[in-house]
Design an enzyme around this catalytic site. Structure first.
Site, PDB file in Angstrom:
ATOM      1  N   HIS A 165      -1.307   2.254  -8.764  1.00 51.12           N
ATOM      2  CA  HIS A 165      -1.318   3.358  -7.788  1.00 51.12           C
ATOM      3  C   HIS A 165      -2.304   4.473  -8.154  1.00 51.12           C
ATOM      4  CE1 HIS A 165       1.898   1.636  -5.504  1.00 51.12           C
ATOM      5  NE2 HIS A 165       2.782   1.718  -6.483  1.00 51.12           N
ATOM      6  N   ASP A 201       2.447  -7.113  -6.718  1.00 49.98           N
ATOM      7  CA  ASP A 201       3.506  -6.106  -6.750  1.00 49.98           C
ATOM      8  C   ASP A 201       4.061  -5.912  -5.332  1.00 49.98           C
ATOM      9  OD1 ASP A 201       4.391  -3.655  -8.750  1.00 49.98           O
ATOM     10  OD2 ASP A 201       4.423  -3.042  -6.631  1.00 49.98           O
ATOM     11  N   HIS A 203       4.589  -3.318  -3.837  1.00 49.08           N
ATOM     12  CA  HIS A 203       3.959  -2.180  -3.160  1.00 49.08           C
ATOM     13  C   HIS A 203       2.445  -2.328  -3.170  1.00 49.08           C
ATOM     14  CE1 HIS A 203       7.791  -0.886  -4.994  1.00 49.08           C
ATOM     15  NE2 HIS A 203       7.992  -0.422  -3.784  1.00 49.08           N
ATOM     16  N   ASP A 291       8.560  -6.645  -8.719  1.00 50.99           N
ATOM     17  CA  ASP A 291       9.552  -5.884  -7.951  1.00 50.99           C
ATOM     18  C   ASP A 291       9.726  -6.408  -6.522  1.00 50.99           C
ATOM     19  OD1 ASP A 291       6.984  -5.015  -7.418  1.00 50.99           O
ATOM     20  OD2 ASP A 291       7.420  -2.871  -7.604  1.00 50.99           O
ATOM     21  N   TYR A 330      11.766  -3.793 -11.964  1.00 52.71           N
ATOM     22  CA  TYR A 330      12.697  -2.781 -12.500  1.00 52.71           C
ATOM     23  C   TYR A 330      14.127  -3.264 -12.689  1.00 52.71           C
ATOM     24  CZ  TYR A 330       8.589  -0.240 -11.164  1.00 52.71           C
ATOM     25  OH  TYR A 330       7.285   0.149 -11.050  1.00 52.71           O
TER      26      TYR A 330
HETATM   27 ZN    ZN Z   1       5.838  -1.762  -7.092  1.00 53.86          ZN
END
Ligand code: ZN
Length: 349
Positions: A165, A201, A203, A291, A330
């Site tokens: 990110h 990922d 995201h 995740d 996570y």
């Molecule tokens: Zn993520």
């Protein structure tokens, strides 16, 4: 598996989300569970070696790196630990483009204002060990690049905190330095003319996407939960973003609706692989966030361990020297097995 005990020195302690202090999920124990699962699966441990800042400064502004390195001690010196009693660096004002309009900003004199210059959210707090951990994660990625450059077909870097990110000059999303982007740049410097980054990922990796958006030598492909359905990073990560300038058609985003499982997710990974068949990269960086798994608390995707194993097989089919960089993931009870599943698939081909 390249790792560093230094990566556990970052202890966020909490995230500040909509103004509320909540427990964070990006915890040091993530390193333990991944390392233990991979050792059990027979992966040898390699400790990261220190690298200079060349590849780091090729993807990040020097001012961002210097800020991350020094802001915590400045925060302590300014007395924030006692008044108002905040032991983490948390920004409160952001010099956004909309705030500034056409007026060029000055550097803020106050450290609590300067904190907002390089951060784009309030979740990603900074503590005493944060910079050392983030910098050690960069060394993990660069050591993995060294292994692949020396002839290993694949090297995995247990990077923590994650990195995808982080843009050229701003951090956020529980990330501080962009390990995957640094790895891609280092592979370029080591002689790979074209490098592909595939981001698994849950995201969208807005930082990596932004860093390479106008480059024709680094491809960015990502499958992730649709930001249009209300998910981080909210503002970017849409299918219409395909690159610009020299980087036109060098970005491919495949957003998926919440609730998507192995079938939809692997179809998307297959699309990314097909795009790379056309791009013909010389090396691959995988941003391996796990995740997207069903049990993960941070995303609504429903990918299984078998799904991650199959994604590894699909990307191994490209037959490229591959650096796999840890991003998110996570759910501590399954995190290690998910990473091991991906790597077993990637090694199988
Ligand atoms: Zn993520």
């Amino acid at each position: 598996m390249v790792w560093s005990p230094q990566t556990q020195r970052h202890v966020a302690g909490a995230e500040i989300w909509v103004g509320v202090r909540i427990p964070g999920t990006e915890v040091p124990a993530r390193v333990d569970v991944i390392r233990d699962a991979l050792v059990d699966a027979g992966h040898p441990l390699v400790e990261a070696r220190a690298h200079d800042d060349d590849a780091l400064l090729a993807v990040h502004d020097a001012a961002l790196v210097e800020h991350l390195r020094t802001v915590y001690s400045g925060w302590v010196d300014a007395g924030f630990l006692d008044d108002p009693g905040q032991d983490r660096v948390v920004p409160y004002v952001f010099p956004t483009a909309a705030m500034l309009g056409p007026i060029p900003p000055h550097e803020a004199a106050a450290i609590h204002a300067r904190a907002g210059t390089y951060a784009y959210d309030t979740m990603t707090v900074l503590g005493p060990g944060t910079y050392d951990a983030a910098r050690a994660a960069v060394d993990c990625a660069l050591t993995a690049v060294d292994l692949v450059t020396a002839g290993e077909p694949i090297a995995y870097a247990l990077c923590r905190p994650p990195g995808h990110h982080v843009t050229r000059s701003a951090y956020g999303g529980s990330c501080y330095l962009n390990n995957a982007a640094v790895a891609a740049e280092a592979l370029r410097a080591a002689g790979s003319a074209r490098v592909a980054v595939v981001d698994l990922d849950a995201h969208h990796g807005n930082g990596t996407a932004a860093i390479f958006y106008e480059r024709d030598d680094v491809y960015y492909g990502s499958v992730h939960v649709d930001p249009g359905a209300g998910w981080f990073p909210h503002f970017v990560g849409f299918a219409a973003e395909t690159g610009a300038g020299a980087g036109a058609d060098r970005t491919l985003n495949v957003p998926l609706p919440p609730g998507s499982g192995d079938v939809e997710w692997l179809t998307a990974v297959g699309r990314l692989r097909e795009a790379l068949d056309a791009f013909r990269p010389d090396a691959l960086v995988v941003s391996l966030g796990v995740d997207a798994a069903a049990a993960d608390p941070e995303s609504p995707l429903l990918v299984t361990g078998d799904g991650y194993r199959e994604a590894g097989r699909l990307l191994a089919g490209l037959r490229l020297p591959s650096v796999v960089v840890q991003e998110g993931g996570y759910h501590l009870d399954s995190l290690g097995e998910l990473v091991a599943a991906y790597l077993s698939g990637h090694a199988d081909e």
